[in-house]
Scaffold this motif. Structure first.
Motif: not given
Length: 757
Positions: A197-211
């Motif tokens: 779950x940590x990996x899932x949330x870190x993936x959300x927070x570190x997505x590329x793109x300005x938006x």
């Protein structure tokens, strides 16, 4: 003297035996510190900043610089454990001195010995001339200064002004110090399920793109203070969201900026790392993460097609006006995210690293309810032209902390806020009249109760207590401004200018929340209700600092003219009963059945008898005059177990509109008592403990008390003084009660405010 010498010899002999068996810090020492020391030595209000909740904290040591100061002209260097330095040498370079060096002569050892040699008489009241208040002088002697310190302050040993260590605890600590105070233990490690779950949330927070990065930044600034948990907290692990120089998969290298919206100065990644150290209730602000929450964020922030060309910078203006900084993110998404967990956000205002919150709490009444404006009826969300027009007026003060410019900065902030209120009043006068559909009713966060206990406060879901004098109705601009003013932008290490601007602007926010609630009242009654909130000098403040109320636009609610606020509260309780997380039959008993329906018959009888104290004013219950703000009552049941109740003294004020002179605005004859079966404060001021069969006698004694001498007899019979032989067991039993009923919320309570009754 002979007995003490013999005891010392026995302890030293025992220490010699234990020395052959190495003492483990994690197994043997930290449990003692948690039991006897952490209740005072945690957070920034720990004496001498000595935090004893972890090996890292005791290794860091002590500092003579107080974190809380209303006099410093310049901001102080930050000293956040696990953040601002990562080694013992790093803390030495920041002015912290060791409390462990020297083995048997370590500062800790000498403070403990001083405490034992001048231990208070069991069960006694402490001497009146012994200052135990949280504003006492911060004395932090170094080892070479200790002899002089002890000579001048013989009663300042540890544990301070409270029942001390047992002989076994003392011997264990001394043996550990003789062995060189070795530190062991490892930080908590995520379970296999948590790692995923940590990996899932870190993936959300570190997505590329300005938006995606703009949303991540907004979410980080709203969750950085949270104790995050997965799987309903079953593991007992909590995490914090930080900015790190290292990407997911590598050890966290936290970036230590003063505020969460300061420029990180380098490329960074959002990371989740386990919370270290003992969990203490006063900083334990929990927030649940789950796959469902991930889906909620996707729906709120990314379902709508909106774009942003670049992520804004981190300059002072960006920090001052989050409404402009995050304007590209749909306001509906931002507000709804906060509403989903409104208790968490309101809790961040009054818990967390502040620990001593009178800079904020003196701006609020001792008891009030909070409601929220429905998103569909919030003009800031629904009217783009209005939003664009008022956004520049929502900038917050305190980012610039120049003392010389304080008057100019404050005048500008006040002018902007009042211009916003005028624009808001005009805009809402052309909308449908506010009715029940305008009050958000999305989940059980919709109704909140706030209690103030002088320099601390607490918030709970549900409507607790009698109908309060004031109610707040928050819309998105009010909620978001309060959060940024008291949490994101507030610097506990800041100077007096920063603190003053924070305090003064929060006063305006409170007034805005009150004015918004008045829109629900009949227009012809609004001025009278406002006058009740701003009595005496408060009327001058209304004229000098606040924008006028809307006294003409009708309300969509049909309320009687004689007491519309009480009628509103009655209908609120009826209409929103399914959302009221804490029904209160004790303080709002309607049919003589003053007890919890789901409780056992024995507990129902206790509830019923104690309800005779609930919601009573001082005129009916004179003993209120002698009660502190937050008293806990522990009742041992004949069949085993116990019930715990909070007795909260609600101090009445003529107004809460001024920075100084609060005691001059007390109205003690109007004080009331709220009684509720939970622990409603992180800072108990006193504890009474009695058996089930003594409840009637306890209630009768309080009802009959008319003098300090009468109250003294109650304390002698049932009070748990700081010197009580079982003080620590009874004190920590309050925390155990929380653990049994709300395990995720459990933490060590604070005793810095425990009074000498």
């Amino acid at each position: 003297m002979a007995i003490r010498a013999l005891l010392t010899a026995v302890l030293l002999l025992l220490g010699g035996v234990l020395q052959a068996q190495p003492v483990s810090y994690s197994r043997d020492i930290q449990p003692i510190l948690t039991q006897k020391c952490v209740a005072c030595h945690a957070c920034y209000d720990a004496p001498c900043q000595l935090n004893l909740g972890s090996a890292t904290g005791i290794q860091r040591g002590a500092s003579p610089l107080p974190v809380y100061s209303a006099r410093r002209a310049e901001a102080q260097a930050t000293s956040r454990l696990f953040v601002d330095a990562q080694s013992e040498q790093g803390w030495r370079s920041r002015g912290f001195h060791s409390v462990l060096g020297g083995g048997d002569a370590a500062l800790v050892a000498r403070m403990l010995e001083l405490g034992r040699s001048h231990a208070p008489l069991p069960g006694s009241k402490l001497p009146e001339d012994l200052d135990i208040g949280i504003r006492r002088e911060n004395q932090c002697p170094r080892p070479d200064q200790f002899d002089d310190f002890a000579r001048k302050n013989p009663r300042a040993g540890m544990p301070f002004a409270v029942t001390g260590l047992t002989d076994g605890e003392y011997a264990t600590l001394r043996s550990w110090l003789v062995q060189g105070a070795p530190l062991d233990g490892q930080p908590p490690v995520a379970t296999a399920a948590e790692v995923v779950q940590v990996a899932d949330w870190e993936a959300l927070f570190n997505r590329p793109g300005a938006r995606e990065q703009l949303v991540a930044r907004w979410l980080y600034e709203h969750l950085f203070l949270a104790h995050l948990y997965f799987d309903r907290g079953s593991s007992g692990h909590f995490f914090e969201l930080v900015r790190s120089r290292t990407p997911p998969g590598e050890p966290v290298d936290v970036i230590a900026t003063r505020r969460p919206n300061d420029d990180p100065g380098t490329r960074f990644f959002y990371r989740l790392r386990p919370i270290q150290g003992v969990i203490v209730h006063k900083t334990h602000i929990t927030y649940a993460l789950s796959p469902r929450k991930l889906e909620r964020i996707e729906t709120l922030f990314f379902a709508e097609d909106w774009q942003v060309e670049a992520v804004p910078g981190y300059g002072p203006q960006r920090r001052a006006n989050p409404f402009a900084t995050f304007a590209a993110i749909p306001a509906q998404a931002r507000y709804q995210f906060m509403l989903d967990d409104a208790e968490y956000f309101v809790r961040t205002f009054i818990r967390g690293p502040v620990c001593r919150g009178q800079i904020a709490t003196e701006v609020i009444h001792d008891h009030f309810w909070t409601l929220f404006q429905a998103p569909a009826h919030d003009l800031y969300l629904t009217d783009a032209a209005y939003r664009e027009r008022v956004t520049p007026l929502l900038a917050l003060p305190g980012v610039q902390d120049s003392l010389a410019q304080l008057p100019l900065l404050w005048r500008e902030s006040k002018a902007n806020r009042n211009a916003y209120e005028a624009a808001r009043r005009e805009a809402y006068s052309h909308t449908p009249y506010p009715s029940w559909s305008h009050i958000w009713a999305g989940n059980d966060n919709a109704l909140l109760s706030i209690f103030r206990q002088l320099d601390s406060a607490s918030v709970r879901k549900g409507l607790i207590g009698a109908v309060p004098q004031t109610l707040w109705w928050l819309d998105f601009p009010l909620l978001e401004r309060t959060y940024y003013q008291l949490v994101v932008n507030f610097d506990v290490f800041g100077n007096v200018s920063h603190q003053a601007q924070t305090r003064l602007y929060f006063d305006l926010i409170r007034n805005g929340a009150e004015q918004n609630f008045l829109r629900l009242m009949p227009p012809e009654q609004r001025q009278a209700i406002l006058g009740d909130w701003y009595q005496d000098g408060g009327k001058l403040k209304l004229w000098l600092d606040y924008e006028g109320i809307d006294a003409g636009t009708p309300s969509g609610l049909r309320l009687p003219a004689d007491d519309p606020k009480a009628a509103f509260a009655e209908r609120l309780l009826e209409r929103y009963g399914s959302l009221n997380a804490r029904p209160d039959p004790l303080n709002r008993c309607r049919d003589a059945r003053c007890f919890r329906p789901q409780a056992s018959p024995a507990v129902q009888r206790i509830d019923q008898r104690l309800s005779a104290l609930a919601a009573r004013p001082l005129s009916q219950l004179p003993a209120i005059e002698y009660l502190p703000e937050a008293t806990l009552l522990r009742v041992e049941l004949d069949g085993g177990g116990r019930e715990v109740y909070s007795l909260l003294r609600n101090r009445a004020h003529s107004n809460v509109a001024f920075l100084l002179g609060e005691s001059l605005r007390y109205q003690p004859e109007k004080d009331t008592l709220t009684l509720y079966p939970e622990v409603l404060s992180s800072y108990p001021n006193f504890l009474f403990s009695l058996r089930e069969g003594e409840v009637n006698a306890f209630v009768a004694a309080l009802q009959q008390a008319r003098s300090a001498a009468d109250f003294e007899m109650i304390v002698r019979r049932w009070g748990v003084r700081r010197t009580h032989p079982q003080f620590w067991a009874l004190f920590h039993d309050l925390g155990e009660h929380i653990r049994e009923h709300e395990p995720v919320e459990a933490g060590v309570l604070d005793m810095n405010r425990y009074q000498n009754l």
